[in-house]
Design a protein around this motif. Structure first.
Motif, short mmCIF file in Angstrom:
data_model
loop_
_atom_site.label_atom_id
_atom_site.label_comp_id
_atom_site.label_asym_id
_atom_site.label_seq_id
_atom_site.Cartn_x
_atom_site.Cartn_y
_atom_site.Cartn_z
N ALA A 195 25.09 -18.35 29.30
CA ALA A 195 26.31 -17.86 29.94
C ALA A 195 27.25 -18.96 30.42
CB ALA A 195 25.93 -16.96 31.12
N LYS A 199 30.88 -17.75 31.63
CA LYS A 199 31.16 -17.73 33.07
C LYS A 199 32.32 -18.65 33.43
CE LYS A 199 26.98 -18.56 34.68
NZ LYS A 199 25.86 -18.70 35.63
N ASP A 379 28.32 -12.38 28.67
CA ASP A 379 27.28 -12.24 29.68
C ASP A 379 26.04 -13.09 29.38
OD1 ASP A 379 28.66 -10.46 31.36
OD2 ASP A 379 28.06 -8.73 30.17
#
Length: 416
Positions: A195, A199, A379
């Motif tokens: 991620a 992110k 994700d």
């Protein structure tokens, strides 16, 4: 020259159909009919371009676009088509289809590289069927292949019979070895399977290295006894000792590692495994991953120290045995520089990231100058039917692969 994202998406979808089930699951297991169909579908794309792929002795697919100078070593790119059970439609296949797209874009624009360009689909990267993967890349790199005709897969089938679907044999597989002098560099485009990029809203990751991995078997021996009549003060409960140790692992990593250091206990067995017996022994596996060997060593040391403390306090014994080790695999500096030069020319935001997961590039770094490009996984999900990467990110990754190949084509490089 621009890649065609609609064409990439269409081909990802076509290959995805080779393994899609009505219940929503998706599996393209190495050597399976679904895998063979996916490979044939992929090879047909090249045939439509007038390029006939070849399958080497280890089952790797090679599709070669000749360059202006046949004496120059080839630029290699590619990944794998096989998946884990109920895997995703992007892991591996994005790199293969993007390599194909680079070839087709060059052909459409009548652009010839100086070097030959070869797209490779590696054999059995995932390895879940026989318990060990990276077979195709290991064969290409000339590593000793720990395979036998009598190896049994998860379903009780012999390897000799299973690999017939590729038209290969165990005896011939080592002949797939490539001469380092015939390879300019290897580039792999892959979804991140983590991620970090997602992110941080970063569209491109330039991989610095693939993590080293050290695995251990730990056995704690206490004393099996009646769960009803053995008071708490008299117990030597192996599972309780193991639980104390396992709970401390994240703290040990936090104190001695970095944001990418990971350690995992993923298996555990208790003896005698009865509801009314205090566990007499507990066996579990610890895995440590990091980009630096010294970090792995330090965490191993601290883990042993804490395990010794726990067992001493509880009057129990333990063994702590390393069962496997893979060195960290840094990417080639000049190939990494080619990727960074290309992404800067594109004006796309990027960051340098490590890979915690294994890839064929892990093996390729041992022989050939190697570089990896990551695109985000939404994700951080991968090895799952819910794995997803946006078309825009795939397009940027494929375009960067093209631009990097153009950069590498004009660089001298070196044999690793």
């Amino acid at each position: 020259m621009k890649v065609n994202v609609k064409r990439i998406h269409s081909r990802l979808e076509e290959i995805y159909q080779c393994g899609k089930e009505e219940d929503g699951t998706f599996t393209r297991m190495a050597y399976s009919p679904e895998d063979v169909k996916g490979r044939e579908t992929f090879m047909n794309y090249f045939r439509q371009l007038g390029i006939e792929p070849r399958v080497d002795e280890a089952g790797n697919i090679h599709a070669r676009l000749e360059g202006e100078d046949p004496a120059l070593p080839a630029i290699l790119t590619g990944s794998h088509l096989d998946t884990v059970p109920d895997g995703g439609r992007y892991d591996g296949v994005v790199g293969c289809v993007s390599g194909l797209e680079v070839v087709e874009t060059l052909v459409e624009n009548a652009r010839r590289l100086r070097h030959p360009l070869e797209v490779i689909v590696f054999t059995d990267e995932e390895g879940f069927r026989f318990g060990s993967g990276l077979l195709g890349s290991s064969a290409i790199c000339g590593q000793e292949l720990d395979i036998k005709e009598s190896d049994m897969d998860l379903y009780g089938n012999k390897r000799a019979d299973v690999i017939k679907s590729y038209g290969i044999t165990v005896a011939d597989a080592p002949k797939a070895k490539m001469n380092p002098r015939d390879v300019h560099c290897f580039l792999e485009l892959h979804v991140e399977q983590g991620a970090s990029l997602y992110k941080s809203h970063t569209p491109i990751g330039v991989v610095s290295s693939i993590a080293g991995v050290s695995r251990y078997e730990i056995v704690i021996t206490g004393e099996a006894n009646h769960a009803g009549s053995t008071v708490m003060a008299d117990r030597k409960d192996a599972l309780v000792a193991a639980s104390r140790f396992i709970a401390r692992v994240p703290e040990i990593v936090k104190a001695n590692g970095n944001e990418y250091t990971v350690a995992t206990v993923g298996t555990i067995k208790v003896q005698p495994n009865s509801v009314n017996v205090v566990p007499g022994s507990c066996t579990f596996n610890l895995e440590i991953r990091d980009q630096h060997a010294e970090v792995i060593t330090e965490i191993e040391k601290r883990a042993k120290e804490y395990l010794e403390q726990v067992c001493k306090e509880m009057g129990e014994e333990y063994t702590f045995t390393q069962i496997s080790y893979h060195e960290p695999a840094p990417m080639s500096e000049w190939v990494k520089a080619a990727i960074e030069a290309a992404v800067k020319k594109m004006g796309v935001e990027y960051k340098v990231v490590p890979s915690g997961a294994f890839h064929d590039s892990l093996i390729m770094t041992s022989v050939f100058p190697t570089g990896m490009i990551f695109v985000p996984s939404v994700d951080g999900i991968s090895h799952s039917r819910y794995e997803f990467t946006e078309d825009a990110d795939i397009e940027q990754g494929a375009q960067l692969l093209l631009e990097t190949i153009l950069e590498a084509d004009n660089m001298d490089g070196h044999v690793k």
